[in-house]
Design an enzyme around this catalytic site. Structure first.
Site, PDB file in Angstrom:
ATOM      1  CG  ASP A 236      20.100  29.329  98.496  1.00 24.98           C
ATOM      2  OD1 ASP A 236      18.911  29.666  98.908  1.00 24.98           O
ATOM      3  OD2 ASP A 236      20.407  28.191  98.351  1.00 24.98           O
TER       4      ASP A 236
ATOM      5  CG  MET B 156      22.972  34.405  99.609  1.00 29.95           C
ATOM      6  SD  MET B 156      24.123  33.152 100.635  1.00 29.95           S
ATOM      7  CE  MET B 156      24.899  32.144  99.664  1.00 29.95           C
TER       8      MET B 156
ATOM      9  CG  HIS C 118      16.326  26.868  96.353  1.00 28.47           C
ATOM     10  ND1 HIS C 118      15.015  27.155  96.848  1.00 28.47           N
ATOM     11  CD2 HIS C 118      16.865  27.447  97.171  1.00 28.47           C
ATOM     12  CE1 HIS C 118      15.106  28.083  97.800  1.00 28.47           C
ATOM     13  NE2 HIS C 118      16.321  28.288  98.134  1.00 28.47           N
TER      14      HIS C 118
END
Length: 214
Positions: A32, A34, A30
């Protein structure tokens, strides 16, 4: 149930060692992403992602926590993402969400939609028949290491019941505060994919992964 370790918590001084363990022990990872705007933190861009893609055949699950998901979706699709998840809250408009869902699918990439703790499942039900993944945030997005919000359990049950009632096929994913002690309860509530960061990478990774998979 699938475990998707969040590489936000990976020790980049041990990149080769830790990625080798992931390649051995899990089926997906996964990411992320940002931007420092939609959420207050900044993570990484496509170049780091490409390093993972080059060294792994795992399913690459990209979670866009950004204010311009159309732009970032294009970038990560070209970099080799297998799934792109973006936030409903970026648009708060079903038609705009649907437009981006179709754009991602047109590139033969799976698509997910994420909701923050304050967003009700009811809000996004008209989109569920078009999604591969629905990502329930069990913490406020933007930082790792937060405590799991138990309000997520009701969302998981609601999403599972809706899927069963309507014969849909989306996977239910949870991100935030997933640990050994609550993993089974989260799965029993309806979760198919557990995202875990700090828990996986701190200490003995193999033992940590074994303790949370069942």
């Amino acid at each position: 149930m699938l475990l998707a370790p969040s590489i936000l918590s990976l020790d980049y001084a041990k990149f080769n060692e830790q990625l080798a363990i992931l390649n051995e022990k899990v089926e997906m990872i996964h990411f992320d992403v940002m931007d420092g705007h939609f959420v207050p933190n900044i993570s990484f861009g496509p170049d780091i992602f490409k390093a993972f893609r080059k060294n792994s055949d795992l399913f690459m699950d990209v979670h866009l926590m950004v204010t311009d998901p159309e732009k970032f979706a294009d970038v990560f699709i070209k970099a080799g993402a297998d799934n792109i998840t973006f936030h409903y809250e970026v648009f708060e408009d079903l038609d705009k969400c649907r437009e981006l869902i179709h754009k991602i699918k047109d590139n033969y990439v799976k698509v997910g939609l994420s909701i923050k703790p304050g967003t009700d499942v009811e809000t996004i039900k008209p989109l569920l028949d078009e999604l591969d993944i629905i990502l329930v945030m069990s913490v406020e997005p933007g930082f790792g290491g937060q405590k799991f919000m138990e309000s997520a359990y009701d969302k998981l049950r609601e999403l599972k019941d809706y899927r069963d009632a309507h014969g849909l096929n989306y996977k239910i994913e949870v991100d935030g505060g997933v640990k050994k002690f609550n993993a089974r309860q989260i799965v029993e509530a309806g979760c198919d994919i557990l995202v875990a960061g700090s828990f996986v990478f701190e200490g003995d990774m193999r033992a940590n992964i074994d303790s949370i998979t069942f």
